[in-house]
Scaffold this motif. Structure first.
Motif, PDB file in Angstrom:
ATOM      1  N   UNK A 407      -6.840  17.821  -5.325  1.00 40.29           N
ATOM      2  CA  UNK A 407      -6.432  18.970  -4.505  1.00 40.29           C
ATOM      3  C   UNK A 407      -6.764  20.280  -5.212  1.00 40.29           C
ATOM      4  N   UNK A 408      -6.440  20.359  -6.505  1.00 41.20           N
ATOM      5  CA  UNK A 408      -6.711  21.570  -7.277  1.00 41.20           C
ATOM      6  C   UNK A 408      -8.206  21.813  -7.434  1.00 41.20           C
ATOM      7  N   UNK A 409      -8.952  20.774  -7.803  1.00 46.53           N
ATOM      8  CA  UNK A 409     -10.389  20.933  -8.034  1.00 46.53           C
ATOM      9  C   UNK A 409     -11.105  21.285  -6.733  1.00 46.53           C
ATOM     10  N   UNK A 410     -10.694  20.685  -5.625  1.00 41.24           N
ATOM     11  CA  UNK A 410     -11.299  21.022  -4.339  1.00 41.24           C
ATOM     12  C   UNK A 410     -11.071  22.476  -3.974  1.00 41.24           C
ATOM     13  N   UNK A 411      -9.862  22.961  -4.192  1.00 42.26           N
ATOM     14  CA  UNK A 411      -9.568  24.351  -3.891  1.00 42.26           C
ATOM     15  C   UNK A 411     -10.359  25.297  -4.790  1.00 42.26           C
ATOM     16  N   UNK A 412     -10.452  24.970  -6.092  1.00 42.54           N
ATOM     17  CA  UNK A 412     -11.194  25.801  -7.038  1.00 42.54           C
ATOM     18  C   UNK A 412     -12.686  25.789  -6.739  1.00 42.54           C
ATOM     19  N   UNK A 413     -13.226  24.635  -6.347  1.00 45.44           N
ATOM     20  CA  UNK A 413     -14.671  24.565  -6.087  1.00 45.44           C
ATOM     21  C   UNK A 413     -15.054  25.466  -4.918  1.00 45.44           C
ATOM     22  N   UNK A 414     -14.233  25.505  -3.854  1.00 50.56           N
ATOM     23  CA  UNK A 414     -14.521  26.388  -2.730  1.00 50.56           C
ATOM     24  C   UNK A 414     -14.314  27.848  -3.100  1.00 50.56           C
ATOM     25  N   UNK A 415     -13.266  28.124  -3.854  1.00 42.26           N
ATOM     26  CA  UNK A 415     -12.962  29.510  -4.222  1.00 42.26           C
ATOM     27  C   UNK A 415     -14.028  30.089  -5.149  1.00 42.26           C
ATOM     28  N   UNK A 416     -14.491  29.295  -6.119  1.00 45.68           N
ATOM     29  CA  UNK A 416     -15.472  29.763  -7.089  1.00 45.68           C
ATOM     30  C   UNK A 416     -16.903  29.490  -6.661  1.00 45.68           C
ATOM     31  N   UNK A 417     -17.100  28.674  -5.631  1.00 50.18           N
ATOM     32  CA  UNK A 417     -18.455  28.281  -5.220  1.00 50.18           C
ATOM     33  C   UNK A 417     -19.232  27.775  -6.444  1.00 50.18           C
ATOM     34  N   UNK A 418     -18.644  26.757  -7.089  1.00 53.71           N
ATOM     35  CA  UNK A 418     -19.175  26.256  -8.352  1.00 53.71           C
ATOM     36  C   UNK A 418     -19.674  24.830  -8.160  1.00 53.71           C
ATOM     37  N   UNK A 419     -20.958  24.620  -8.438  1.00 52.89           N
ATOM     38  CA  UNK A 419     -21.561  23.311  -8.194  1.00 52.89           C
ATOM     39  C   UNK A 419     -20.971  22.209  -9.075  1.00 52.89           C
ATOM     40  N   UNK A 420     -20.753  22.413 -10.390  1.00 49.40           N
ATOM     41  CA  UNK A 420     -20.106  21.356 -11.190  1.00 49.40           C
ATOM     42  C   UNK A 420     -18.718  20.983 -10.687  1.00 49.40           C
ATOM     43  N   UNK A 421     -17.971  21.966 -10.168  1.00 56.02           N
ATOM     44  CA  UNK A 421     -16.653  21.646  -9.615  1.00 56.02           C
ATOM     45  C   UNK A 421     -16.775  20.801  -8.354  1.00 56.02           C
ATOM     46  N   UNK A 422     -17.783  21.074  -7.546  1.00 53.03           N
ATOM     47  CA  UNK A 422     -18.019  20.238  -6.367  1.00 53.03           C
ATOM     48  C   UNK A 422     -18.302  18.790  -6.784  1.00 53.03           C
ATOM     49  N   UNK A 423     -19.088  18.627  -7.859  1.00 52.19           N
ATOM     50  CA  UNK A 423     -19.369  17.278  -8.354  1.00 52.19           C
ATOM     51  C   UNK A 423     -18.115  16.584  -8.840  1.00 52.19           C
ATOM     52  N   UNK A 424     -17.257  17.316  -9.577  1.00 47.47           N
ATOM     53  CA  UNK A 424     -15.995  16.754 -10.054  1.00 47.47           C
ATOM     54  C   UNK A 424     -15.092  16.376  -8.891  1.00 47.47           C
ATOM     55  N   UNK A 425     -15.070  17.224  -7.856  1.00 45.45           N
ATOM     56  CA  UNK A 425     -14.277  16.955  -6.660  1.00 45.45           C
ATOM     57  C   UNK A 425     -14.726  15.653  -5.995  1.00 45.45           C
ATOM     58  N   UNK A 426     -16.031  15.440  -5.934  1.00 44.40           N
ATOM     59  CA  UNK A 426     -16.561  14.223  -5.328  1.00 44.40           C
ATOM     60  C   UNK A 426     -16.119  12.984  -6.088  1.00 44.40           C
ATOM     61  N   UNK A 427     -16.208  13.040  -7.431  1.00 50.30           N
ATOM     62  CA  UNK A 427     -15.803  11.894  -8.253  1.00 50.30           C
ATOM     63  C   UNK A 427     -14.314  11.613  -8.085  1.00 50.30           C
ATOM     64  N   UNK A 428     -13.505  12.677  -8.121  1.00 51.43           N
ATOM     65  CA  UNK A 428     -12.055  12.500  -7.989  1.00 51.43           C
ATOM     66  C   UNK A 428     -11.689  11.932  -6.625  1.00 51.43           C
ATOM     67  N   UNK A 429     -12.392  12.338  -5.587  1.00 48.04           N
ATOM     68  CA  UNK A 429     -12.115  11.800  -4.253  1.00 48.04           C
ATOM     69  C   UNK A 429     -12.380  10.302  -4.193  1.00 48.04           C
ATOM     70  N   UNK A 430     -13.522   9.885  -4.736  1.00 48.28           N
ATOM     71  CA  UNK A 430     -13.838   8.456  -4.734  1.00 48.28           C
ATOM     72  C   UNK A 430     -12.825   7.657  -5.519  1.00 48.28           C
ATOM     73  N   UNK A 431     -12.449   8.156  -6.709  1.00 52.88           N
ATOM     74  CA  UNK A 431     -11.462   7.452  -7.538  1.00 52.88           C
ATOM     75  C   UNK A 431     -10.111   7.415  -6.851  1.00 52.88           C
ATOM     76  N   UNK A 432      -9.694   8.564  -6.258  1.00 51.89           N
ATOM     77  CA  UNK A 432      -8.391   8.616  -5.587  1.00 51.89           C
ATOM     78  C   UNK A 432      -8.339   7.639  -4.413  1.00 51.89           C
TER      79      UNK A 432
END
Length: 465
Positions: A407-432
């Motif tokens: 939830x936090x990483x997804x919000x930060x990735x959209x707010x910062x428009x940061x590609x590495x955060x988008x990648x981290x969000x994807x991994x966390x979603x799959x694991x979750x």
């Protein structure tokens, strides 16, 4: 006769010589300066007088020139100025300087002179002044004693060894106004707008694909989990709580699948729904922890503290109350200029984080309290539900941090428009998604029984062969 003629001839020659001599050209020359001068213009204190000379030594004759004056012009008469009566008109000259005009500070001291001559008709008296400084930092009183400061102001003594210096300063956050007469509360500062972060076009495409794929992965895992329990017709109280948590998380990611809406109203609706579904997800995890605590701590014998309907109403209703409260004060801050996720640069941030952080703390507190001591067992406890509750006690320690992190990483990735955060969000979603599917299935007693039966039948089939 001859004698007379000679005399006449001589006289004629003399007359001719005189006429020739008198008609010769002669330049003029200056006479000496006159020994007598005009009267002096002043009897004392410096006057002037004049002397004169004329162009008569000799006087120019014939075509002779006039005398050349000191200013290089031709003149018949020239005047010259001389100083006279330069002696002072003042008797005894100056008095001694008097005391300084300031007792402690910079001032002036004066001296005087009186005219001692009858000719001083314009001024009979004159004065002279010079600067003086009587300041003594040790002996003189503080200049603050003579200054009255406005309300909320205090006097500050910054005196040096040479000068008394004091001024008023404002306290308690107040500022001095432009004319230095009062302390006023400063107007609120306008923060510098945060520049909108942007990604290059090709990275934006990659980020969009990553985020949509990540949401798709977790939606697939949650859908399989819901279908499995629906087919097995398992609707126990703990399962109903988990089912609502899965539905809330699934709907949150389903809303995230919508693209950025430039329409302000639609973007605001999406932002509200994301806030609502994620808040409900954390509330149902807290209710699951409460259900687990009521069984592990032997508060109830079975089925938890609330019925299935009560847990459902509490979870969705409490989330709706939180969102409506935030909308009352921060409705305009839902939705963003470049995304529709939850915003982090407005006071709405507190409405997002405080409830969720509070729910996470309460959930961990219930988990810790359930395992902190040995509670006295109750008679007639449903042992299968107790076992599931103890398993849930441990599985929530894994699921809750994962949900909070993604939830936090997804919000930060959209707010910062940061590609590495988008990648981290994807991994966390799959694991979750995978962890929720596995742990929710394994900690349910009926699913465990079904899986055990399937395993045994598979073992018998293989042994019969």
């Amino acid at each position: 006769m001859m004698t007379s003629a000679r005399i006449i001839l001589g006289l004629a020659l003399l007359c001719t010589l005189f006429v020739v001599t008198s008609s010769r050209d002669l330049d003029g020359s200056w006479s000496p300066w006159s020994s007598m001068a005009t009267p002096c213009s002043k009897s004392c204190g410096g006057g002037i007088n004049h002397r004169v000379r004329s162009c008569t030594h000799p006087v120019p004759s014939g075509a002779g020139k006039l005398c050349i004056a000191e200013d290089s012009t031709e003149k018949e008469v020239e005047w010259k100025t001389y100083d006279c009566n330069v002696q002072s008109c003042w008797a005894n000259e100056w008095t001694e300087f008097g005391n300084c005009s300031k007792e402690c500070g910079r001032g002036f001291r004066y001296r005087y002179a009186v005219c001692g001559n009858d000719t001083c008709k314009e001024d009979q008296y004159k004065e002279d002044s010079e600067k003086c400084n009587t300041w003594n930092k040790t002996a003189c009183p503080s200049p603050c004693e003579e200054i009255s400061c406005p309300e909320y102001g205090v006097c500050k003594d910054n005196s040096t060894e040479l000068d008394p210096i004091a001024f008023c300063i404002c306290t308690m956050g107040y500022q001095m106004n432009s004319d230095k007469t009062s302390c006023i509360r400063p107007p609120p500062t306008t923060p510098t707008p945060r520049p909108i972060p942007t990604l290059p076009a090709e990275q934006k495409v990659v980020a969009t694909v990553i985020s949509k794929s990540a949401s798709t992965i977790i939606i697939i895992f949650l859908t399989i989990t819901l279908i499995l329990f629906f087919l097995l017709r398992i609707f126990t109280p703990d399962r109903v709580i988990q089912m609502n948590m899965e539905i809330a998380l699934l709907l949150a990611h389903a809303v995230l699948m919508f693209p950025f809406m430039e329409n302000e109203t639609l973007c605001r609706v999406i932002s509200i729904l994301i806030h609502y579904f994620f808040t409900a997800c954390f509330i149902f995890m807290m209710l699951e922890a409460l259900h687990m605590y009521s069984l592990v701590a032997y508060v109830v014998k079975k089925d938890g503290m609330f019925t299935r309907l009560q847990n459902t109403l509490i979870g969705w209703g409490l989330a709706a109350f939180i969102i409506m409260f935030c909308m009352c004060f921060e409705y305009d801050n839902y939705g963003g200029e470049y995304h529709c996720w939850l915003r982090m640069d407005t006071p709405l941030l507190y409405g997002q984080f405080i409830p969720v952080v509070g729910l996470v703390i309460m959930t961990f507190t219930l988990i810790e309290a359930a395992g902190a001591a040995e509670y006295k067992p109750l008679k007639g406890v449903d042992k299968s539900q107790l076992l599931s509750a103890r398993i849930s006690q441990r599985t929530n320690l894994i699921i809750l941090p994962l949900v909070f992190a993604h939830w936090m990483v997804g919000m930060m990735s959209e707010y910062e428009q940061n590609l590495p955060l988008y990648g981290t969000f994807s991994v966390l979603n799959g694991v979750t998604g995978g962890v929720v599917f596995f742990l929710h299935c394994t900690n349910n007693s009926q699913v465990r029984a079904k899986l055990t039966g399937i395993y045994k039948s598979m073992c018998k089939g293989s042994s019969a062969r």
